[in-house]
Design a protein around this motif. Structure first.
Motif, PDB file in Angstrom:
ATOM      1  N   GLY A 332       5.501  14.657 -21.136  1.00  0.00           N
ATOM      2  CA  GLY A 332       6.568  14.022 -20.383  1.00  0.00           C
ATOM      3  C   GLY A 332       6.009  13.078 -19.346  1.00  0.00           C
ATOM      4  N   GLY A 333       6.745  12.855 -18.282  1.00  0.00           N
ATOM      5  CA  GLY A 333       6.275  11.913 -17.271  1.00  0.00           C
ATOM      6  C   GLY A 333       6.960  12.094 -15.940  1.00  0.00           C
ATOM      7  N   VAL A 334       6.428  11.374 -14.957  1.00  0.00           N
ATOM      8  CA  VAL A 334       6.987  11.332 -13.607  1.00  0.00           C
ATOM      9  C   VAL A 334       6.972   9.870 -13.159  1.00  0.00           C
ATOM     10  CG1 VAL A 334       6.660  11.954 -11.186  1.00  0.00           C
ATOM     11  CG2 VAL A 334       6.248  13.663 -12.978  1.00  0.00           C
ATOM     12  N   ARG A 335       8.117   9.365 -12.704  1.00  0.00           N
ATOM     13  CA  ARG A 335       8.172   8.029 -12.098  1.00  0.00           C
ATOM     14  C   ARG A 335       9.056   8.129 -10.853  1.00  0.00           C
ATOM     15  NH1 ARG A 335       9.708   5.131 -16.070  1.00  0.00           N
ATOM     16  NH2 ARG A 335      11.903   4.662 -15.728  1.00  0.00           N
ATOM     17  N   LEU A 336       8.626   7.481  -9.795  1.00  0.00           N
ATOM     18  CA  LEU A 336       9.382   7.434  -8.548  1.00  0.00           C
ATOM     19  C   LEU A 336       9.539   5.972  -8.143  1.00  0.00           C
ATOM     20  CD1 LEU A 336       7.545  10.320  -6.666  1.00  0.00           C
ATOM     21  CD2 LEU A 336       9.774  10.449  -7.801  1.00  0.00           C
ATOM     22  N   GLU A 337      10.763   5.571  -7.872  1.00  0.00           N
ATOM     23  CA  GLU A 337      11.032   4.157  -7.582  1.00  0.00           C
ATOM     24  C   GLU A 337      11.857   4.009  -6.309  1.00  0.00           C
ATOM     25  OE1 GLU A 337      12.863   0.250  -9.895  1.00  0.00           O
ATOM     26  OE2 GLU A 337      13.472   2.274 -10.513  1.00  0.00           O
ATOM     27  N   ASN A 338      11.331   3.239  -5.399  1.00  0.00           N
ATOM     28  CA  ASN A 338      12.026   2.851  -4.178  1.00  0.00           C
ATOM     29  C   ASN A 338      12.198   1.344  -4.121  1.00  0.00           C
ATOM     30  OD1 ASN A 338      12.386   5.421  -3.106  1.00  0.00           O
ATOM     31  ND2 ASN A 338      10.501   5.370  -1.902  1.00  0.00           N
ATOM     32  N   MET A 339      13.076   0.890  -3.224  1.00  0.00           N
ATOM     33  CA  MET A 339      13.283  -0.530  -2.978  1.00  0.00           C
ATOM     34  C   MET A 339      12.846  -0.856  -1.560  1.00  0.00           C
ATOM     35  SD  MET A 339      16.951  -1.177  -4.864  1.00  0.00           S
ATOM     36  CE  MET A 339      16.717  -2.971  -4.876  1.00  0.00           C
ATOM     37  N   VAL A 340      12.095  -1.960  -1.415  1.00  0.00           N
ATOM     38  CA  VAL A 340      11.492  -2.323  -0.134  1.00  0.00           C
ATOM     39  C   VAL A 340      11.739  -3.804   0.142  1.00  0.00           C
ATOM     40  CG1 VAL A 340       9.347  -2.395   1.194  1.00  0.00           C
ATOM     41  CG2 VAL A 340       9.693  -0.578  -0.510  1.00  0.00           C
ATOM     42  N   VAL A 341      12.126  -4.110   1.382  1.00  0.00           N
ATOM     43  CA  VAL A 341      12.246  -5.505   1.822  1.00  0.00           C
ATOM     44  C   VAL A 341      10.910  -5.938   2.415  1.00  0.00           C
ATOM     45  CG1 VAL A 341      13.483  -7.135   3.298  1.00  0.00           C
ATOM     46  CG2 VAL A 341      14.669  -5.134   2.375  1.00  0.00           C
ATOM     47  N   VAL A 342      10.417  -7.083   1.994  1.00  0.00           N
ATOM     48  CA  VAL A 342       9.171  -7.620   2.535  1.00  0.00           C
ATOM     49  C   VAL A 342       9.458  -8.265   3.888  1.00  0.00           C
ATOM     50  CG1 VAL A 342       7.259  -9.219   2.178  1.00  0.00           C
ATOM     51  CG2 VAL A 342       8.286  -8.044   0.210  1.00  0.00           C
ATOM     52  N   ARG A 343       8.828  -7.740   4.933  1.00  0.00           N
ATOM     53  CA  ARG A 343       8.932  -8.323   6.263  1.00  0.00           C
ATOM     54  C   ARG A 343       7.572  -8.910   6.661  1.00  0.00           C
ATOM     55  NH1 ARG A 343      14.205  -9.207   6.673  1.00  0.00           N
ATOM     56  NH2 ARG A 343      15.474  -7.338   7.040  1.00  0.00           N
ATOM     57  N   ARG A 344       7.561  -9.597   7.781  1.00  0.00           N
ATOM     58  CA  ARG A 344       6.341 -10.299   8.191  1.00  0.00           C
ATOM     59  C   ARG A 344       5.162  -9.337   8.397  1.00  0.00           C
ATOM     60  NH1 ARG A 344       7.072 -14.426  12.986  1.00  0.00           N
ATOM     61  NH2 ARG A 344       8.481 -15.234  11.375  1.00  0.00           N
ATOM     62  N   GLU A 345       5.401  -8.207   9.048  1.00  0.00           N
ATOM     63  CA  GLU A 345       4.310  -7.301   9.397  1.00  0.00           C
ATOM     64  C   GLU A 345       4.258  -6.030   8.563  1.00  0.00           C
ATOM     65  OE1 GLU A 345       1.954  -8.150  11.337  1.00  0.00           O
ATOM     66  OE2 GLU A 345       2.895 -10.015  12.027  1.00  0.00           O
ATOM     67  N   GLU A 346       5.349  -5.702   7.867  1.00  0.00           N
ATOM     68  CA  GLU A 346       5.374  -4.482   7.063  1.00  0.00           C
ATOM     69  C   GLU A 346       6.581  -4.516   6.140  1.00  0.00           C
ATOM     70  OE1 GLU A 346       5.781  -1.178   9.646  1.00  0.00           O
ATOM     71  OE2 GLU A 346       7.674  -1.863  10.524  1.00  0.00           O
ATOM     72  N   GLY A 347       6.629  -3.546   5.225  1.00  0.00           N
ATOM     73  CA  GLY A 347       7.774  -3.423   4.349  1.00  0.00           C
ATOM     74  C   GLY A 347       8.842  -2.538   4.965  1.00  0.00           C
ATOM     75  N   LEU A 348      10.102  -2.878   4.721  1.00  0.00           N
ATOM     76  CA  LEU A 348      11.224  -2.083   5.201  1.00  0.00           C
ATOM     77  C   LEU A 348      11.792  -1.294   4.030  1.00  0.00           C
ATOM     78  CD1 LEU A 348      13.374  -1.267   7.302  1.00  0.00           C
ATOM     79  CD2 LEU A 348      14.666  -3.319   6.602  1.00  0.00           C
ATOM     80  N   LEU A 349      11.646   0.028   4.064  1.00  0.00           N
ATOM     81  CA  LEU A 349      12.144   0.889   3.000  1.00  0.00           C
ATOM     82  C   LEU A 349      13.665   0.983   3.099  1.00  0.00           C
ATOM     83  CD1 LEU A 349      11.505   2.921   0.683  1.00  0.00           C
ATOM     84  CD2 LEU A 349      11.395   4.694   2.454  1.00  0.00           C
ATOM     85  N   LEU A 350      14.361   0.699   1.993  1.00  0.00           N
ATOM     86  CA  LEU A 350      15.814   0.756   1.980  1.00  0.00           C
ATOM     87  C   LEU A 350      16.339   2.131   1.569  1.00  0.00           C
ATOM     88  CD1 LEU A 350      16.781  -2.681   0.368  1.00  0.00           C
ATOM     89  CD2 LEU A 350      16.750  -2.054   2.795  1.00  0.00           C
ATOM     90  N   ASN A 351      15.538   2.887   0.847  1.00  0.00           N
ATOM     91  CA  ASN A 351      16.021   4.158   0.306  1.00  0.00           C
ATOM     92  C   ASN A 351      16.266   5.197   1.386  1.00  0.00           C
ATOM     93  OD1 ASN A 351      14.285   2.797  -1.884  1.00  0.00           O
ATOM     94  ND2 ASN A 351      15.524   4.291  -3.010  1.00  0.00           N
ATOM     95  N   ARG A 352      17.297   5.998   1.161  1.00  0.00           N
ATOM     96  CA  ARG A 352      17.622   7.134   2.023  1.00  0.00           C
ATOM     97  C   ARG A 352      17.461   8.457   1.273  1.00  0.00           C
ATOM     98  NH1 ARG A 352      20.834   3.200   1.403  1.00  0.00           N
ATOM     99  NH2 ARG A 352      21.551   1.822   3.054  1.00  0.00           N
ATOM    100  N   LEU A 353      17.588   8.428  -0.054  1.00  0.00           N
ATOM    101  CA  LEU A 353      17.518   9.640  -0.861  1.00  0.00           C
ATOM    102  C   LEU A 353      16.104  10.201  -0.817  1.00  0.00           C
ATOM    103  CD1 LEU A 353      19.401  11.303  -2.783  1.00  0.00           C
ATOM    104  CD2 LEU A 353      18.304  10.085  -4.671  1.00  0.00           C
ATOM    105  N   PRO A 354      15.931  11.421  -0.349  1.00  0.00           N
ATOM    106  CA  PRO A 354      14.574  11.966  -0.206  1.00  0.00           C
ATOM    107  C   PRO A 354      13.902  12.213  -1.555  1.00  0.00           C
ATOM    108  CG  PRO A 354      16.226  13.658   0.228  1.00  0.00           C
ATOM    109  CD  PRO A 354      16.973  12.367   0.101  1.00  0.00           C
TER     110      PRO A 354
END
Length: 360
Positions: A332-354
């Motif tokens: 089988g397998g494991v995949r984890l996917e989040n969405m991130v906004v690219v900001r000037r100094e770091e990425g902003l994680l949009l996900n709330r689901l733990p």
């Protein structure tokens, strides 16, 4: 999108081209607000013709009402004798001699028809012109993506209650599709639901396979809100063993490492390498068999590609997925996917689901 039109016209002027023919459905919507989708490359809802002075939406009688909603500077035209004839009329009216077209959205048959119907016009293929404009999102676009993601996460949280022994992949996929239409505009892509050995296929199609307690589970889904897409993957197991937990935590570490590396002007391949190195050091590099992620917006897959082959630097405002995975045949397998906004100094994680390997 007045500023986008100005950029297109500057691009045309620099290459001594008179106009651009736009057929990509997301590009068409981005520039004009015309929302009808295309069902296939041979079944188009319309196109845009953008010259230095004018901007037209060309569509047929199926979309009269939608065309009425299009605002200036676009002029809507309902053609009755085919798009090529209408283009020929406009080309003559505007005095166009060199026409750029989107190679990714013009079939060989349509290109032949354009060559035959637009006599005296030089056709020039191009790629990625509007896609590059769409890459950096406005705050309004980011908010729409964020809303789409919240809806998707709420659906995924509810789906966790249905993950019980005996349920089939198709039954879970149907629940996702139904909820996507009830709570949003519908799914942003056909959901991926994979149990057991099927989870070794990154883009498995839902089947009649039924869930057992020890099965690895992968669910990859998203919805559309105001035309913008979300994309999230979570992996679960009802009764995880040590092997599953080890692989899950490894994928989570790879994801977190990549997310921390995100910021504007970092080459996309550096982000991919950050995640890949974590899995490689654990001796499982050969089981990470796809690129790390991709941009998301009006299309579920758009620029930038977060891949070992992509040398382009991330743009501030881009929204990207970070989705490492490990896929072991016959297990089988494991995949984890989040969405991130690219900001000037770091990425902003949009996900709330733990992140958790057992359904919420």
């Amino acid at each position: 999108m007045e500023s986008a039109l100005k950029k297109i016209r500057r691009w045309l002027k620099a290459r001594r081209l008179d106009a651009l023919l736009v057929r990509g459905p997301e590009n068409r919507r981005y520039l004009s607000g015309f929302t009808p989708p295309d069902t296939s490359i041979t079944e188009s809802s319309g196109c845009l013709l953008i010259s230095h002075q004018s901007a037209y939406l060309l569509t047929d009688g199926r979309f009269i009402e939608e065309a009425k909603e299009i605002l200036p500077p676009f002029v809507s035209i309902i053609y009755k004798k085919g798009v090529v004839r209408e283009l020929a009329r406009l080309v003559k009216k505007e005095g166009l001699k060199a026409l750029a077209y989107e190679e990714d959205f013009v079939s060989c048959a349509l290109k032949k028809a354009l060559e035959a119907g637009l006599t005296g016009v030089r056709l020039v293929g191009c790629q990625g012109i509007i896609e590059r404009l769409r890459e950096a999102k406005t705050e309004e676009e980011i908010e729409k993506i964020n809303r789409a993601l919240k809806i998707a996460e709420d659906i995924l949280r509810d789906i966790g209650q249905a993950l019980k022994p005996g349920v089939s992949e198709k039954e879970i996929a149907w629940k996702i599709i139904e909820a996507s239409f009830q709570r949003a505009e519908g799914p942003s892509f056909p959901p991926i639901v994979a149990f057991g050995e099927n989870a070794a296929r990154p883009h498995a199609e839902p089947s009649s396979r039924r869930l057992t307690l020890k099965d690895p589970i992968i669910i990859d889904m998203g919805v559309k809100f105001s035309g913008y897409c979300s994309d999230i993957t979570r992996s679960y197991c009802l009764q995880p063993d040590d092997k599953y937990r080890h692989i899950y935590y490894l994928v989570a570490e790879a994801q977190e490492t990549a997310q921390k590396a995100i910021k504007a002007k970092v080459p996309a391949r550096v982000i991919d390498a950050a995640a890949r190195e974590v899995i490689k050091k654990a001796g499982l590099g050969r089981y990470f068999i796809h690129s790390l992620g991709h941009g998301v917006g009006l299309a579920i897959h758009e620029a930038p590609a977060i891949s070992s082959r992509c040398r382009r630097k991330l743009k501030e405002g881009a929204v990207v997925t970070i989705e490492p995975g490990i896929y072991i045949p016959d297990w089988g397998g494991v995949r984890l996917e989040n969405m991130v906004v690219v900001r000037r100094e770091e990425g902003l994680l949009l996900n709330r689901l733990p992140l958790t390997y057992q359904p919420l």
